[in-house]
Design a protein around this motif. Sequence first.
Motif, PDB file in Angstrom:
ATOM      1  N   ASP A   1       7.334  -9.729   0.181  1.00 38.51           N
ATOM      2  CA  ASP A   1       8.369 -10.214   1.094  1.00 38.51           C
ATOM      3  C   ASP A   1       8.645 -11.687   0.890  1.00 38.51           C
ATOM      4  O   ASP A   1       9.718 -12.174   1.241  1.00 38.51           O
ATOM      5  CB  ASP A   1       7.917 -10.025   2.556  1.00 38.51           C
ATOM      6  CG  ASP A   1       7.851  -8.567   2.948  1.00 38.51           C
ATOM      7  OD1 ASP A   1       8.737  -7.805   2.539  1.00 38.51           O
ATOM      8  OD2 ASP A   1       6.904  -8.187   3.677  1.00 38.51           O
ATOM      9  N   ALA A   2       7.651 -12.426   0.408  1.00 37.91           N
ATOM     10  CA  ALA A   2       7.791 -13.884   0.307  1.00 37.91           C
ATOM     11  C   ALA A   2       6.687 -14.403  -0.599  1.00 37.91           C
ATOM     12  O   ALA A   2       5.805 -13.648  -1.035  1.00 37.91           O
ATOM     13  CB  ALA A   2       7.660 -14.508   1.697  1.00 37.91           C
ATOM     14  N   LEU A   3       6.758 -15.699  -0.906  1.00 43.43           N
ATOM     15  CA  LEU A   3       5.678 -16.357  -1.628  1.00 43.43           C
ATOM     16  C   LEU A   3       5.014 -17.330  -0.655  1.00 43.43           C
ATOM     17  O   LEU A   3       5.697 -18.160  -0.039  1.00 43.43           O
ATOM     18  CB  LEU A   3       6.208 -17.137  -2.829  1.00 43.43           C
ATOM     19  CG  LEU A   3       6.883 -16.328  -3.933  1.00 43.43           C
ATOM     20  CD1 LEU A   3       7.452 -17.261  -5.010  1.00 43.43           C
ATOM     21  CD2 LEU A   3       5.899 -15.347  -4.570  1.00 43.43           C
ATOM     22  N   ALA A   4       3.702 -17.210  -0.518  1.00 44.22           N
ATOM     23  CA  ALA A   4       2.983 -18.165   0.330  1.00 44.22           C
ATOM     24  C   ALA A   4       2.624 -19.388  -0.502  1.00 44.22           C
ATOM     25  O   ALA A   4       2.256 -19.267  -1.672  1.00 44.22           O
ATOM     26  CB  ALA A   4       1.716 -17.516   0.884  1.00 44.22           C
TER      27      ALA A   4
ATOM     28  N   VAL B   1       3.216 -12.318  -1.050  1.00 42.47           N
ATOM     29  CA  VAL B   1       2.643 -11.783   0.195  1.00 42.47           C
ATOM     30  C   VAL B   1       3.605 -10.786   0.837  1.00 42.47           C
ATOM     31  O   VAL B   1       4.803 -10.804   0.561  1.00 42.47           O
ATOM     32  CB  VAL B   1       2.367 -12.916   1.229  1.00 42.47           C
ATOM     33  CG1 VAL B   1       1.235 -13.810   0.774  1.00 42.47           C
ATOM     34  CG2 VAL B   1       3.626 -13.720   1.528  1.00 42.47           C
ATOM     35  N   ARG B   2       3.028  -9.972   1.701  1.00 46.61           N
ATOM     36  CA  ARG B   2       3.847  -9.096   2.557  1.00 46.61           C
ATOM     37  C   ARG B   2       3.593  -9.472   4.001  1.00 46.61           C
ATOM     38  O   ARG B   2       2.488  -9.877   4.352  1.00 46.61           O
ATOM     39  CB  ARG B   2       3.459  -7.629   2.356  1.00 46.61           C
ATOM     40  CG  ARG B   2       4.149  -6.985   1.190  1.00 46.61           C
ATOM     41  CD  ARG B   2       3.915  -5.495   1.216  1.00 46.61           C
ATOM     42  NE  ARG B   2       4.833  -4.841   2.139  1.00 46.61           N
ATOM     43  CZ  ARG B   2       6.036  -4.406   1.795  1.00 46.61           C
ATOM     44  NH1 ARG B   2       6.466  -4.546   0.568  1.00 46.61           N
ATOM     45  NH2 ARG B   2       6.813  -3.826   2.662  1.00 46.61           N
TER      46      ARG B   2
ATOM     47  N   ILE C   1       0.604 -12.692   7.125  1.00 46.33           N
ATOM     48  CA  ILE C   1       0.953 -12.387   5.747  1.00 46.33           C
ATOM     49  C   ILE C   1      -0.293 -11.957   4.994  1.00 46.33           C
ATOM     50  O   ILE C   1      -1.378 -12.512   5.188  1.00 46.33           O
ATOM     51  CB  ILE C   1       1.626 -13.579   5.036  1.00 46.33           C
ATOM     52  CG1 ILE C   1       0.892 -14.885   5.316  1.00 46.33           C
ATOM     53  CG2 ILE C   1       3.086 -13.669   5.400  1.00 46.33           C
ATOM     54  CD1 ILE C   1       1.424 -16.048   4.532  1.00 46.33           C
ATOM     55  N   ARG C   2      -0.105 -10.948   4.184  1.00 44.98           N
ATOM     56  CA  ARG C   2      -1.219 -10.395   3.403  1.00 44.98           C
ATOM     57  C   ARG C   2      -0.936 -10.615   1.925  1.00 44.98           C
ATOM     58  O   ARG C   2       0.121 -10.204   1.426  1.00 44.98           O
ATOM     59  CB  ARG C   2      -1.328  -8.898   3.692  1.00 44.98           C
ATOM     60  CG  ARG C   2      -2.393  -8.180   2.889  1.00 44.98           C
ATOM     61  CD  ARG C   2      -2.557  -6.749   3.365  1.00 44.98           C
ATOM     62  NE  ARG C   2      -1.329  -5.960   3.277  1.00 44.98           N
ATOM     63  CZ  ARG C   2      -0.910  -5.316   2.197  1.00 44.98           C
ATOM     64  NH1 ARG C   2      -1.597  -5.374   1.075  1.00 44.98           N
ATOM     65  NH2 ARG C   2       0.202  -4.605   2.212  1.00 44.98           N
ATOM     66  N   PRO C   3      -1.862 -11.298   1.243  1.00 46.42           N
ATOM     67  CA  PRO C   3      -1.654 -11.477  -0.195  1.00 46.42           C
ATOM     68  C   PRO C   3      -1.708 -10.136  -0.915  1.00 46.42           C
ATOM     69  O   PRO C   3      -2.451  -9.236  -0.513  1.00 46.42           O
ATOM     70  CB  PRO C   3      -2.824 -12.369  -0.625  1.00 46.42           C
ATOM     71  CG  PRO C   3      -3.693 -12.548   0.547  1.00 46.42           C
ATOM     72  CD  PRO C   3      -3.110 -11.863   1.739  1.00 46.42           C
ATOM     73  N   LEU C   4      -0.916 -10.013  -1.951  1.00 42.65           N
ATOM     74  CA  LEU C   4      -0.825  -8.737  -2.650  1.00 42.65           C
ATOM     75  C   LEU C   4      -1.700  -8.715  -3.890  1.00 42.65           C
ATOM     76  O   LEU C   4      -1.890  -9.737  -4.562  1.00 42.65           O
ATOM     77  CB  LEU C   4       0.631  -8.481  -3.040  1.00 42.65           C
ATOM     78  CG  LEU C   4       1.523  -8.187  -1.852  1.00 42.65           C
ATOM     79  CD1 LEU C   4       2.997  -8.276  -2.236  1.00 42.65           C
ATOM     80  CD2 LEU C   4       1.221  -6.813  -1.283  1.00 42.65           C
ATOM     81  N   ARG C   5      -2.200  -7.546  -4.192  1.00 47.43           N
ATOM     82  CA  ARG C   5      -2.952  -7.367  -5.432  1.00 47.43           C
ATOM     83  C   ARG C   5      -1.983  -7.360  -6.613  1.00 47.43           C
ATOM     84  O   ARG C   5      -0.786  -7.323  -6.439  1.00 47.43           O
ATOM     85  CB  ARG C   5      -3.727  -6.053  -5.392  1.00 47.43           C
ATOM     86  CG  ARG C   5      -4.680  -5.952  -4.212  1.00 47.43           C
ATOM     87  CD  ARG C   5      -5.341  -4.600  -4.189  1.00 47.43           C
ATOM     88  NE  ARG C   5      -6.209  -4.425  -5.365  1.00 47.43           N
ATOM     89  CZ  ARG C   5      -6.462  -3.259  -5.942  1.00 47.43           C
ATOM     90  NH1 ARG C   5      -5.894  -2.173  -5.474  1.00 47.43           N
ATOM     91  NH2 ARG C   5      -7.253  -3.179  -6.990  1.00 47.43           N
ATOM     92  N   TYR C   6      -2.523  -7.364  -7.763  1.00 49.68           N
ATOM     93  CA  TYR C   6      -1.735  -7.325  -9.002  1.00 49.68           C
ATOM     94  C   TYR C   6      -0.719  -8.472  -9.039  1.00 49.68           C
ATOM     95  O   TYR C   6       0.470  -8.275  -9.259  1.00 49.68           O
ATOM     96  CB  TYR C   6      -1.027  -5.977  -9.161  1.00 49.68           C
ATOM     97  CG  TYR C   6      -1.981  -4.808  -9.110  1.00 49.68           C
ATOM     98  CD1 TYR C   6      -2.907  -4.618 -10.140  1.00 49.68           C
ATOM     99  CD2 TYR C   6      -1.986  -3.935  -8.034  1.00 49.68           C
ATOM    100  CE1 TYR C   6      -3.804  -3.568 -10.084  1.00 49.68           C
ATOM    101  CE2 TYR C   6      -2.880  -2.882  -7.977  1.00 49.68           C
ATOM    102  CZ  TYR C   6      -3.799  -2.702  -9.004  1.00 49.68           C
ATOM    103  OH  TYR C   6      -4.681  -1.677  -8.945  1.00 49.68           O
TER     104      TYR C   6
ATOM    105  N   LEU D   1      -1.832 -16.754   7.604  1.00 46.69           N
ATOM    106  CA  LEU D   1      -2.579 -15.938   6.644  1.00 46.69           C
ATOM    107  C   LEU D   1      -3.401 -14.898   7.395  1.00 46.69           C
ATOM    108  O   LEU D   1      -4.140 -15.232   8.331  1.00 46.69           O
ATOM    109  CB  LEU D   1      -3.518 -16.817   5.817  1.00 46.69           C
ATOM    110  CG  LEU D   1      -2.881 -17.744   4.778  1.00 46.69           C
ATOM    111  CD1 LEU D   1      -3.958 -18.626   4.136  1.00 46.69           C
ATOM    112  CD2 LEU D   1      -2.155 -16.935   3.706  1.00 46.69           C
ATOM    113  N   GLY D   2      -3.275 -13.640   6.963  1.00 43.40           N
ATOM    114  CA  GLY D   2      -4.055 -12.576   7.583  1.00 43.40           C
ATOM    115  C   GLY D   2      -5.372 -12.351   6.866  1.00 43.40           C
ATOM    116  O   GLY D   2      -6.217 -11.595   7.327  1.00 43.40           O
ATOM    117  N   ALA D   3      -5.537 -12.984   5.729  1.00 39.87           N
ATOM    118  CA  ALA D   3      -6.780 -12.836   4.963  1.00 39.87           C
ATOM    119  C   ALA D   3      -7.008 -14.140   4.218  1.00 39.87           C
ATOM    120  O   ALA D   3      -6.074 -14.920   4.015  1.00 39.87           O
ATOM    121  CB  ALA D   3      -6.643 -11.691   3.955  1.00 39.87           C
TER     122      ALA D   3
END
Length: 569
Positions: free
Chosen positions: A546-549, A517-518, A528-533, A501-503
Amino acid sequence: MSGADELDEAIALANSGRTRPEPPPAPRLKRIRRIEWGENAESAGSAMDPMGEPQDHGRPDEATGRGGRDAGGERGRHGEYGRHGDKRDGAERTSGGRGGAGGTGPVPPGHPGERPGRHRNGPPQHAPDALRGGVHHPAEGPGNTEGSRNAEGTGNSARKPPPSWCEAVALAASAATVLPAETVPLAHALGRTLATPLRALTDLPSFDTSAMDGWAVSGPGPWEPARAADGTERPGVLAGDRSEPPQLADGEAVRIATGARIPPGTSAVLRSEAAQRTGARLRTATPPQPGTDIRPRGQECRKGDELLPAGLTVTPAVLGLAAAAGYDELSAVPRPRAEVLVLGDELLHRGLPRDGRIRDALGPMVEPWLTALGAEVTVTRLLGDDAEALHEAVATTTADVVVTTGGTASGPVDHLQPTLRRLEAQLLVHGVRVRPGHPMLLAALGPATAPRGAGKQPRDRYLVGLPGNPLAALSGLVTLAAPLLRALAGRTEPEARAATLGAEVSGHPRDTRLVPVRYEGSGIRARIRPLRYSGPAMLRGVASCDALAVVPPGGGAPGTDVPVLEVPW
Ligand SMILES: Nc1nc2c(c(=O)[nH]1)N[C@H]1C(S)=C(S)[C@@H](COP(=O)(O)OP(=O)(O)OC[C@H]3O[C@@H](n4cnc5c(N)ncnc54)[C@H](O)[C@@H]3O)O[C@H]1N2
Ligand code: MOO
């Protein structure tokens, strides 16, 4: 019985295929009783907004009971997105047993997808061993039902606690046995699963082969072109020449093409660009070492070698390898057949959302998702909220798996659960401790009354109920549909993967979260960075992920490794 015992029993039941005692069929839900669902509904649990996005856990009209979907809704809006061939390649069935080595055992967290390791921006790492064979997050203790709905509307005491996310994946993976293998021509094998190991039917290459265009030479050189009995220069050796090329004597050379048979007596191949010919003399600056640019017979494999294990998906490269190794047909497990039923009178299938109605976002997604997961989707039907149409569609399906969208809950027009009770289906998974998607379900429908094809043994059919919120539907797809399809297809589980996790990602207090996540960066610095929206009703985040964490209850701090799931596209 403790919660843990109940879960063990559920897993044992799912494994043994015995029928779980079901409550007697409930009376059919009538439209007129739509106010009822407000009475039975429980809290949706804590709505979280880790990305500052709405989570859509409630319905705007639930307090008033207004806005039932048949209020002003058109009836008879059933339709289909597309109907596909109903035949399985005219394949010859060869066994009724398990086709692949993959088996149907518990599935690790990084399970879905047929292309382990595929990624767009950075490679996920292999998951730590502790994450394999089913993650159990400590906070995921069994018996924790708060925040999950009792879909029967009879109170929590009457309902087993929903399984954790990992338990649900394992239940789906062990729910079905593999479909019978069939022997099919190579041209029809794509996307199926190898039922037996692919063994080489010949050495590869099957003869010593030139790797380059140039000269087959004998000895250290210089050389002279080999001549026929009449004194003329011998013609070059071409790929595919039927007759064996004649022997080369020391000091002789003959032109040769890439892929041609090496004449006996050849010590090396001299590339054309390295050869200098002066009259009848052939020289080179640096004489080639013996064996240079010769592919020896059996370099890649010997006849009988195992080239690939059973349980692998037949990809274009597998087809190519099988052809190269001498196969005309393969013993392969067919793609499980799936039928998609899109439920909801509020759905429009073209044009702008209007008059309280929305565009159907799942119809266009679920079919390609299932195809990417290895299913053969025969049809996507648009059924609206019509209990009779749903009953008929599920009762008469000949698909291995019916996938429904929406209607999983206990709202006034959520007809799925009453339909399953009416059909005396066996609920294998009824709600999962995962966000989004907690109302997802998996049921065994029993064998079709009219199995397809003369002489075919009736096989159990399954139903995966995907919740209506689009991200919740994807959650249901990767949690239940992916392992079920893999079990039916006899496909080997992909290795579990993990990424860092990057955040910070906040977690649900008790449920696992699946977060789009991307990947950022590459190599060991990949994060991996969680995405907004990424709210349950949103698609903006997941459309660029890119994937689901897989975020455990309680969340994850930056630098934590979490399992990642490949997305099915
Ligand atoms: N009282 C409670 N209500 C709800 C809870 C809860 O815990 N207590 N959970 C919410 C969650 S979370 C979900 S997810 C949904 C699941 O309900 P259903 O599976 O019955 O889905 P629907 O009610 O049919 O639809 C939910 C939502 O999704 C929209 N939808 C449906 N189909 C589509 C489609 N093909 N394309 C786009 N959007 C679709 C639908 O219009 C609703 O907005 O239940 C919550 N309620
Ligand atoms: O969030 Mo619901 O969890 O959309 O399944």
